[in-house]
Design an enzyme around this catalytic site. Structure first.
Site, PDB file in Angstrom:
ATOM      1  N   ASP A  20       1.064  -0.129  -0.188  1.00 45.79           N
ATOM      2  CA  ASP A  20       1.435   1.202   0.313  1.00 45.79           C
ATOM      3  C   ASP A  20       2.479   1.109   1.423  1.00 45.79           C
ATOM      4  O   ASP A  20       2.509   0.143   2.180  1.00 45.79           O
ATOM      5  CB  ASP A  20       0.174   1.913   0.825  1.00 45.79           C
ATOM      6  CG  ASP A  20       0.376   3.423   0.950  1.00 45.79           C
ATOM      7  OD1 ASP A  20       1.306   3.957   0.307  1.00 45.79           O
ATOM      8  OD2 ASP A  20      -0.392   4.064   1.695  1.00 45.79           O
ATOM      9  N   TRP A  25       8.898   3.124   4.676  1.00 43.31           N
ATOM     10  CA  TRP A  25       9.865   2.044   4.947  1.00 43.31           C
ATOM     11  C   TRP A  25      11.290   2.568   4.730  1.00 43.31           C
ATOM     12  O   TRP A  25      12.186   2.333   5.550  1.00 43.31           O
ATOM     13  CB  TRP A  25       9.571   0.859   4.021  1.00 43.31           C
ATOM     14  CG  TRP A  25      10.483  -0.326   4.196  1.00 43.31           C
ATOM     15  CD1 TRP A  25      10.269  -1.402   5.004  1.00 43.31           C
ATOM     16  CD2 TRP A  25      11.748  -0.547   3.555  1.00 43.31           C
ATOM     17  NE1 TRP A  25      11.320  -2.288   4.910  1.00 43.31           N
ATOM     18  CE2 TRP A  25      12.238  -1.785   4.023  1.00 43.31           C
ATOM     19  CE3 TRP A  25      12.503   0.173   2.627  1.00 43.31           C
ATOM     20  CZ2 TRP A  25      13.461  -2.322   3.607  1.00 43.31           C
ATOM     21  CZ3 TRP A  25      13.718  -0.359   2.203  1.00 43.31           C
ATOM     22  CH2 TRP A  25      14.186  -1.590   2.692  1.00 43.31           C
ATOM     23  N   SER A  65      -0.906   5.181  -9.503  1.00 43.99           N
ATOM     24  CA  SER A  65      -2.255   5.739  -9.648  1.00 43.99           C
ATOM     25  C   SER A  65      -2.244   6.984 -10.530  1.00 43.99           C
ATOM     26  O   SER A  65      -1.191   7.593 -10.750  1.00 43.99           O
ATOM     27  CB  SER A  65      -2.833   6.083  -8.272  1.00 43.99           C
ATOM     28  OG  SER A  65      -2.249   7.278  -7.774  1.00 43.99           O
ATOM     29  N   ASN A  68      -0.648   9.674  -8.695  1.00 45.11           N
ATOM     30  CA  ASN A  68       0.785   9.604  -8.368  1.00 45.11           C
ATOM     31  C   ASN A  68       1.657  10.498  -9.258  1.00 45.11           C
ATOM     32  O   ASN A  68       2.825  10.738  -8.937  1.00 45.11           O
ATOM     33  CB  ASN A  68       1.304   8.158  -8.399  1.00 45.11           C
ATOM     34  CG  ASN A  68       0.828   7.309  -7.229  1.00 45.11           C
ATOM     35  OD1 ASN A  68       0.627   6.104  -7.348  1.00 45.11           O
ATOM     36  ND2 ASN A  68       0.634   7.929  -6.057  1.00 45.11           N
ATOM     37  N   ARG A 190      -8.125   3.619   3.393  1.00 47.63           N
ATOM     38  CA  ARG A 190      -8.891   4.250   2.317  1.00 47.63           C
ATOM     39  C   ARG A 190      -8.610   3.516   1.004  1.00 47.63           C
ATOM     40  O   ARG A 190      -7.645   2.761   0.893  1.00 47.63           O
ATOM     41  CB  ARG A 190      -8.539   5.737   2.198  1.00 47.63           C
ATOM     42  CG  ARG A 190      -7.051   6.014   2.030  1.00 47.63           C
ATOM     43  CD  ARG A 190      -6.768   7.512   1.809  1.00 47.63           C
ATOM     44  NE  ARG A 190      -5.343   7.793   1.897  1.00 47.63           N
ATOM     45  CZ  ARG A 190      -4.749   8.417   2.920  1.00 47.63           C
ATOM     46  NH1 ARG A 190      -5.453   8.833   3.952  1.00 47.63           N
ATOM     47  NH2 ARG A 190      -3.446   8.626   2.910  1.00 47.63           N
TER      48      ARG A 190
END
Ligand code: IPE
Ligand code: IPE
Ligand code: MG
Length: 240
Positions: A20, A25, A65, A68, A190
């Protein structure tokens, strides 16, 4: 610490990584989120190669995911193209490192061309005997459990035949060992629907490092940190 020293300290059999922080970034640098994902892919290659040189048996990477899909069409499209392009062009990388590719997640929910690249990569690398790199793409742990239970109920089965082992074997990879070490970069603490069943007794390491900045040396530090943990699995150790 040297690789040889770390190897002798007892390795986790299965490391899972929530990669993640790509977006943040990029934002910090005034770049597009796509740029962050591209850089994140370089990080993934670095860490998979490090896992292979250590001799870790399984590394599972949270790549995309089931949640996502909520992102913009542009971002989802970019991620799909990146995954597809990587799998198509990086056979040599997997060959050089002896890495076998596996997939978890709902394959049928992915674009056909991505499905094909995943199947080809699995087939092309199936005879490599080093680290198994499990790519979690269109993966959600609850979805995996639901699909597993559906598979079970397709055959008539007695209630007493349903055991923990039976459920484990009904998940996407039937012999995937439980996770020993779960690493999440990017500062959030998480699971985000990743490997809920398999993490029942995992050790967790959360780092603020954004995924594109995560280096081999931090990975080795995290493995060393894992080696210092006492895993009791509910028992009392050293009982006299
Ligand atoms: C993780 O980075 C990569 C994927 C989810 C595909 P993010 O894209 O979630 O990055 P942040 O959390 O927005 O920084
Ligand atoms: C988890 O990261 C998914 C992947 C790394 C592929 P997210 O950025 O999607 O998770 P949340 O939204 O912070 O829980
Ligand atoms: Mg994120």
């Amino acid at each position: 610490m040297k690789i040889e020293e770390i190897k002798s300290g007892g390795l986790p059999e299965h490391v899972a990584v929530i990669m993640d922080g790509n977006g943040r970034w990029a934002k910090q640098r005034g770049l597009s989120r796509s740029h962050g994902h591209k850089e994140g892919l370089n990080s993934a290659k670095r860490i998979v190669a490090a896992a292979a040189s250590l001799g870790i048996k399984y590394i599972t990477l949270y790549t995309f995911s089931t949640e996502n899909w909520k992102r913009t069409q542009d971002e989802v499209g970019y991620l799909m193209t990146l995954i597809k392009g990587h799998l198509r062009s990086e056979f040599q990388f997997y060959k050089d490192n002896g890495i076998k590719i596996e997939h978890i997640g709902d394959l049928t929910g992915l674009p056909k061309d991505v499905q094909n690249e995943i199947l080809n990569a699995k087939k092309d690398t199936e005879h490599f005997s080093g680290t198994t790199c499990v790519l979690a793409i269109n993966y959600g742990s609850r979805d995996e459990i639901v699909r597993g239970i559906r598979k079970i109920t397709e055959n008539s089965i007695k209630p007493e035949e349903i055991t923990e082992e039976f459920i484990s074997k009904s998940l996407d990879i039937k012999d995937l060992p439980d996770v020993d070490l779960m690493i999440r970069t990017g500062g959030e603490q998480r699971l985000s629907n990743f490997l809920l069943w398999q993490c029942a007794y995992a050790e967790f390491i959360f780092t603020d490092t954004l995924w594109p900045d995560y280096t081999e040396s931090e990975f080795l530090e995290n493995i060393t940190e894992f080696q210092k943990r006492t895993r009791r699995f509910g028992a009392v150790l050293d009982q006299k």
